[in-house]
Design a protein around this motif. Structure first.
Motif, PDB file in Angstrom:
ATOM      1  N   LEU A   4       1.158  -0.905  -0.097  1.00 13.23           N
ATOM      2  CA  LEU A   4       0.116  -0.235  -0.292  1.00 13.23           C
ATOM      3  C   LEU A   4       0.713   1.169   0.008  1.00 13.23           C
ATOM      4  O   LEU A   4       1.905   1.264   0.581  1.00 13.23           O
ATOM      5  N   LYS A   5       0.585   2.126  -0.967  1.00 16.56           N
ATOM      6  CA  LYS A   5       1.369   3.178  -1.543  1.00 16.56           C
ATOM      7  C   LYS A   5       0.427   4.677  -0.793  1.00 16.56           C
ATOM      8  O   LYS A   5      -0.480   4.776  -0.948  1.00 16.56           O
ATOM      9  N   ARG A   6       1.913   5.528  -0.311  1.00 15.69           N
ATOM     10  CA  ARG A   6       0.678   6.766  -0.250  1.00 15.69           C
ATOM     11  C   ARG A   6       1.008   7.970  -1.103  1.00 15.69           C
ATOM     12  O   ARG A   6       2.096   7.836  -1.900  1.00 15.69           O
ATOM     13  N   TYR A   7      -0.276   8.488  -1.976  1.00 17.97           N
ATOM     14  CA  TYR A   7       0.141   9.614  -2.789  1.00 17.97           C
ATOM     15  C   TYR A   7      -0.616  11.044  -2.528  1.00 17.97           C
ATOM     16  O   TYR A   7      -1.231  11.001  -1.890  1.00 17.97           O
ATOM     17  N   ARG A   8       0.218  11.862  -2.770  1.00 10.80           N
ATOM     18  CA  ARG A   8       0.241  13.058  -2.616  1.00 10.80           C
ATOM     19  C   ARG A   8      -0.371  13.361  -3.560  1.00 10.80           C
ATOM     20  O   ARG A   8       0.906  13.921  -5.451  1.00 10.80           O
ATOM     21  N   ILE A   9      -1.830  14.365  -4.183  1.00  8.63           N
ATOM     22  CA  ILE A   9      -2.349  14.990  -5.313  1.00  8.63           C
ATOM     23  C   ILE A   9      -1.958  16.435  -4.783  1.00  8.63           C
ATOM     24  O   ILE A   9      -2.345  16.898  -3.939  1.00  8.63           O
ATOM     25  N   HIS A  10      -1.480  17.055  -5.975  1.00  8.61           N
ATOM     26  CA  HIS A  10      -1.448  18.253  -6.266  1.00  8.61           C
ATOM     27  C   HIS A  10      -2.465  19.145  -6.750  1.00  8.61           C
ATOM     28  O   HIS A  10      -2.083  18.535  -7.940  1.00  8.61           O
ATOM     29  N   LEU A  21      -4.062  13.881  -0.025  1.00  9.46           N
ATOM     30  CA  LEU A  21      -3.099  12.473   0.117  1.00  9.46           C
ATOM     31  C   LEU A  21      -4.238  10.945  -0.317  1.00  9.46           C
ATOM     32  O   LEU A  21      -5.512  11.049   0.072  1.00  9.46           O
ATOM     33  N   MET A  22      -3.734  10.334  -0.609  1.00  8.37           N
ATOM     34  CA  MET A  22      -4.245   8.890  -0.845  1.00  8.37           C
ATOM     35  C   MET A  22      -3.802   8.092  -1.221  1.00  8.37           C
ATOM     36  O   MET A  22      -1.976   8.357  -0.899  1.00  8.37           O
ATOM     37  N   PHE A  25      -2.937   0.571  -3.822  1.00 12.43           N
ATOM     38  CA  PHE A  25      -1.973   0.040  -4.537  1.00 12.43           C
ATOM     39  C   PHE A  25      -1.346   0.301  -5.676  1.00 12.43           C
ATOM     40  O   PHE A  25      -0.030  -0.501  -5.669  1.00 12.43           O
ATOM     41  N   GLU A  26      -1.873   1.092  -6.261  1.00 17.16           N
ATOM     42  CA  GLU A  26      -1.348   1.702  -8.019  1.00 17.16           C
ATOM     43  C   GLU A  26      -1.507   2.574  -8.300  1.00 17.16           C
ATOM     44  O   GLU A  26      -2.485   3.812  -7.027  1.00 17.16           O
ATOM     45  N   GLU A  27      -1.072   3.852  -8.409  1.00 16.99           N
ATOM     46  CA  GLU A  27      -0.737   4.947  -8.417  1.00 16.99           C
ATOM     47  C   GLU A  27      -2.395   5.309  -9.246  1.00 16.99           C
ATOM     48  O   GLU A  27      -2.558   4.661 -10.023  1.00 16.99           O
ATOM     49  N   PRO A  28      -3.020   6.366  -8.245  1.00 15.80           N
ATOM     50  CA  PRO A  28      -4.523   6.506  -8.975  1.00 15.80           C
ATOM     51  C   PRO A  28      -4.460   7.192 -10.128  1.00 15.80           C
ATOM     52  O   PRO A  28      -3.644   7.786 -10.570  1.00 15.80           O
ATOM     53  N   ALA A  66     -14.478  22.357 -13.746  1.00  8.54           N
ATOM     54  CA  ALA A  66     -14.499  23.658 -14.112  1.00  8.54           C
ATOM     55  C   ALA A  66     -14.660  24.496 -13.040  1.00  8.54           C
ATOM     56  O   ALA A  66     -14.535  25.852 -13.339  1.00  8.54           O
ATOM     57  N   ASP A  67     -16.178  24.426 -12.924  1.00  6.38           N
ATOM     58  CA  ASP A  67     -17.181  24.917 -12.057  1.00  6.38           C
ATOM     59  C   ASP A  67     -16.735  25.412 -10.471  1.00  6.38           C
ATOM     60  O   ASP A  67     -16.028  26.309 -10.510  1.00  6.38           O
ATOM     61  N   LEU A  68     -15.897  24.169 -10.240  1.00  6.33           N
ATOM     62  CA  LEU A  68     -14.865  24.009  -8.923  1.00  6.33           C
ATOM     63  C   LEU A  68     -13.665  24.985  -9.297  1.00  6.33           C
ATOM     64  O   LEU A  68     -13.299  25.402  -8.273  1.00  6.33           O
ATOM     65  N   GLY A  69     -13.022  24.788 -10.478  1.00  6.93           N
ATOM     66  CA  GLY A  69     -11.913  26.070 -11.007  1.00  6.93           C
ATOM     67  C   GLY A  69     -10.217  24.936 -10.629  1.00  6.93           C
ATOM     68  O   GLY A  69      -9.568  26.153  -9.887  1.00  6.93           O
ATOM     69  N   VAL A  70     -10.851  23.593 -10.641  1.00  7.10           N
ATOM     70  CA  VAL A  70      -9.980  22.843 -10.495  1.00  7.10           C
ATOM     71  C   VAL A  70      -8.751  22.839 -11.543  1.00  7.10           C
ATOM     72  O   VAL A  70      -9.633  23.097 -13.018  1.00  7.10           O
ATOM     73  N   SER A  71      -7.171  22.787 -11.943  1.00  6.24           N
ATOM     74  CA  SER A  71      -6.396  23.077 -12.599  1.00  6.24           C
ATOM     75  C   SER A  71      -5.117  22.317 -12.219  1.00  6.24           C
ATOM     76  O   SER A  71      -5.423  22.210 -10.562  1.00  6.24           O
ATOM     77  N   ASP A  72      -4.173  22.008 -13.021  1.00  5.49           N
ATOM     78  CA  ASP A  72      -3.125  21.749 -12.622  1.00  5.49           C
ATOM     79  C   ASP A  72      -2.960  20.616 -11.924  1.00  5.49           C
ATOM     80  O   ASP A  72      -1.843  20.366 -10.671  1.00  5.49           O
ATOM     81  N   ILE A  73      -3.259  19.364 -12.829  1.00 11.50           N
ATOM     82  CA  ILE A  73      -3.627  18.336 -11.763  1.00 11.50           C
ATOM     83  C   ILE A  73      -1.980  17.105 -11.607  1.00 11.50           C
ATOM     84  O   ILE A  73      -1.795  17.258 -12.746  1.00 11.50           O
ATOM     85  N   GLN A  74      -1.459  17.215 -10.420  1.00 13.76           N
ATOM     86  CA  GLN A  74      -0.090  16.116 -10.406  1.00 13.76           C
ATOM     87  C   GLN A  74      -0.116  15.686  -9.660  1.00 13.76           C
ATOM     88  O   GLN A  74      -0.921  15.684  -8.195  1.00 13.76           O
ATOM     89  N   ILE A  75       0.789  13.742  -9.917  1.00 16.67           N
ATOM     90  CA  ILE A  75       0.689  13.273  -8.622  1.00 16.67           C
ATOM     91  C   ILE A  75       2.189  13.116  -8.547  1.00 16.67           C
ATOM     92  O   ILE A  75       2.538  12.599  -8.925  1.00 16.67           O
ATOM     93  N   GLU A  76       2.495  12.810  -6.672  1.00 15.62           N
ATOM     94  CA  GLU A  76       3.504  12.239  -6.220  1.00 15.62           C
ATOM     95  C   GLU A  76       2.953  11.493  -5.293  1.00 15.62           C
ATOM     96  O   GLU A  76       3.096  11.750  -4.282  1.00 15.62           O
ATOM     97  N   GLU A  77       4.166  10.107  -4.970  1.00 18.17           N
ATOM     98  CA  GLU A  77       4.068   9.375  -4.192  1.00 18.17           C
ATOM     99  C   GLU A  77       4.902  10.078  -3.466  1.00 18.17           C
ATOM    100  O   GLU A  77       6.206  10.742  -2.919  1.00 18.17           O
ATOM    101  N   ASP A  78       4.311   9.739  -1.907  1.00 22.46           N
ATOM    102  CA  ASP A  78       4.563  10.201  -0.458  1.00 22.46           C
ATOM    103  C   ASP A  78       5.663   9.126  -0.585  1.00 22.46           C
ATOM    104  O   ASP A  78       4.716   7.919  -0.150  1.00 22.46           O
ATOM    105  N   ARG A  79       6.989   9.675  -0.385  1.00 17.16           N
ATOM    106  CA  ARG A  79       7.818   8.309   0.656  1.00 17.16           C
ATOM    107  C   ARG A  79       8.035   8.403   1.875  1.00 17.16           C
ATOM    108  O   ARG A  79       8.653   8.114   2.284  1.00 17.16           O
TER     109      ARG A  79
END
Length: 80
Positions: A4-10, A21-22, A25-28, A66-79
């Motif tokens: 089980l891995k942790r992923y930080r979503i920016h 933080l998600m 087992f695999e990258e979301p 788009a209504d919420l104004g979400v942009s620039d999604i990036q995934i990073e494995e949290d070590r």
């Protein structure tokens, strides 16, 4: 055995930096991330699926993002 891995979503919401933080087992996938963001920011989330006979310009989830104004999604494995 799978670990089980942790992923930080920016991402940005209306230009302001945000993250979540998600654990998985695999990258979301981008769809999973979008749903988590919507669940975290929409006051009364409701499931809505476009009917097969509809031809929307954008799917409901993308329209809500788009209504919420979400942009620039990036995934990073949290070590940590």
């Amino acid at each position: 055995m799978t670990e089980l891995k942790r992923y930080r979503i920016h991402y940005r919401i209306n230009g302001a930096p945000a993250s979540l933080l998600m654990s998985a087992f695999e990258e979301p996938s981008l769809e999973q991330i979008e749903l988590e963001i919507l669940l975290g920011h929409v006051r009364n989330p409701q499931a809505a699926i476009d009917a097969p006979w509809e031809a929307p310009e954008r799917a409901s989830e993308h329209r809500r993002m788009a209504d919420l104004g979400v942009s620039d999604i990036q995934i990073e494995e949290d070590r940590h």
